[in-house]
Design an enzyme around this catalytic site. Structure first.
Site, PDB file in Angstrom:
ATOM      1  N   ASN A 125     -30.900 -47.256 -11.494  1.00 27.61           N
ATOM      2  CA  ASN A 125     -31.065 -46.272 -12.665  1.00 27.61           C
ATOM      3  C   ASN A 125     -31.630 -46.685 -13.768  1.00 27.61           C
ATOM      4  OD1 ASN A 125     -30.278 -44.348 -14.377  1.00 27.61           O
ATOM      5  ND2 ASN A 125     -28.046 -44.584 -14.665  1.00 27.61           N
TER       6      ASN A 125
ATOM      7  N   ASP B  50     -20.928 -40.885 -10.149  1.00 30.78           N
ATOM      8  CA  ASP B  50     -21.230 -42.228 -10.309  1.00 30.78           C
ATOM      9  C   ASP B  50     -20.178 -42.806 -11.198  1.00 30.78           C
ATOM     10  OD1 ASP B  50     -22.255 -44.763  -9.833  1.00 30.78           O
ATOM     11  OD2 ASP B  50     -24.168 -44.227 -10.980  1.00 30.78           O
TER      12      ASP B  50
ATOM     13  N   HIS C 121     -25.241 -54.642 -13.205  1.00 32.37           N
ATOM     14  CA  HIS C 121     -25.624 -53.621 -13.628  1.00 32.37           C
ATOM     15  C   HIS C 121     -26.811 -53.830 -14.902  1.00 32.37           C
ATOM     16  CE1 HIS C 121     -22.071 -51.001 -12.151  1.00 32.37           C
ATOM     17  NE2 HIS C 121     -23.089 -50.484 -11.674  1.00 32.37           N
TER      18      HIS C 121
ATOM     19  N   HIS D 231     -24.754 -51.944  -6.034  1.00 33.84           N
ATOM     20  CA  HIS D 231     -25.120 -51.218  -7.230  1.00 33.84           C
ATOM     21  C   HIS D 231     -25.856 -52.359  -8.384  1.00 33.84           C
ATOM     22  CE1 HIS D 231     -22.174 -47.801  -7.784  1.00 33.84           C
ATOM     23  NE2 HIS D 231     -21.862 -48.417  -6.528  1.00 33.84           N
TER      24      HIS D 231
HETATM   25 ZN   LIG Z   1     -23.406 -48.597 -10.431  1.00 36.08          ZN
END
Ligand SMILES: [Zn+2]
Length: 272
Positions: free
Chosen positions: A222, A68, A169, A198
């Protein structure tokens, strides 16, 4: 492709991998495990490959490993050499021509590896770091133009493209911007390759479903799993101060990550 996207979840350790795999297996859906450069250094490059491969072979399960946001050709090449299934060369912060150059170099390296390694390129900066932010980082969030996406894919030969379509992000305290689904759809047509979303953490459910319908094939999560892990672990330590067995201390954190992943995978795999 319509209605379904593959979930991509990052790990920092073995617990994370087990939690993600358990959630995917419960729903019987494919899953991608990601390690950023920092996560990869902590887990170990060869170890990450061996762990994911062990599950895939032992259970004959569609679980894959992605490098990633690797930011140099060297780190992408090292991941390809180590046996990663996919890599991301992230030149999103670079000027267009430099981004094309480094991405093309990585695509060529992957093609010469003799294995089938997917290469993802990034076009449009959406900030960096899977953490909590007060506001959108400076310079981030400028939307990708469809014509530029087409040019980028043609010039680099990437298999997958991550455009900037509204997400950022991390988790943004001041509120998450929306996904521009019409733009996703237009970029998908122009680019001609599957798109990757993302900065999925904290988006509203309808943003995900609209993005998937518009042509997003992979979604990255994430920050949400990091927060779940962190909260559950702190609680576990506070509630059991005399416990010293790591697998007992860590079990609630594994369960918390599994729950987050399961809920996201359910949403990504709704066939409507
Ligand atoms: Zn990302």
């Amino acid at each position: 492709m319509k209605g379904v996207a593959i979930g991509h979840f990052n790990i920092s350790n073995l617990e994370g991998l087990h939690a993600i795999y358990r959630a995917a297996k419960k729903l019987n859906v494919p899953v991608i495990i990601g390690v950023s450069e920092g996560e990869e250094e902590f887990v170990g490059r060869a170890e990450a490959v061996a762990l994911v491969k062990a599950i895939r072979e032992q259970d004959n399960y569609p679980i894959f490993l992605n490098a990633d946001h690797h930011t140099s050709a060297e780190s992408v090449q090292a991941a390809i050499d180590a046996g990663f299934d996919a890599v991301i060369i992230d030149g999103a912060k670079m000027p267009f021509d430099e981004n094309v150059k480094i991405t093309k170099e990585c695509v060529e390296y992957a093609r010469q590896s003799g294995r089938e390694v997917l290469v993802e390129g990034e076009l449009g900066y959406i900030g960096s770091g899977s953490n909590i932010k007060d506001t959108i980082p400076e310079g981030a969030g400028i939307l990708t133009r469809p014509e530029e996406a087409k040019k980028f894919v043609e010039m680099t030969g990437v298999d997958l493209l991550a455009p900037s379509v509204g997400s950022i992000h991390g988790l943004i305290k001041s509120g998450k911007p929306h996904i521009d689904a019409a733009l996703v759809s237009e970029i998908r047509q122009y680019a001609g390759v599957p798109l990757v979303l993302h900065g999925g953490s904290g988006l509203r459910e309808e943003d995900f479903t609209n993005a998937i319908k518009a042509g997003v094939a992979i979604i990255h999560i994430n920050t949400e799993i990091r927060l779940a892990y962190d909260e559950a672990l702190k609680k576990s330590l506070a509630e059991n101060p005399s416990e010293t067995t790591p697998y007992k201390i860590l079990q609630p954190a594994v369960d918390a990550v599994e729950e987050v992943v399961e809920n996201r995978l359910k949403l990504f795999n709704m066939r409507s």
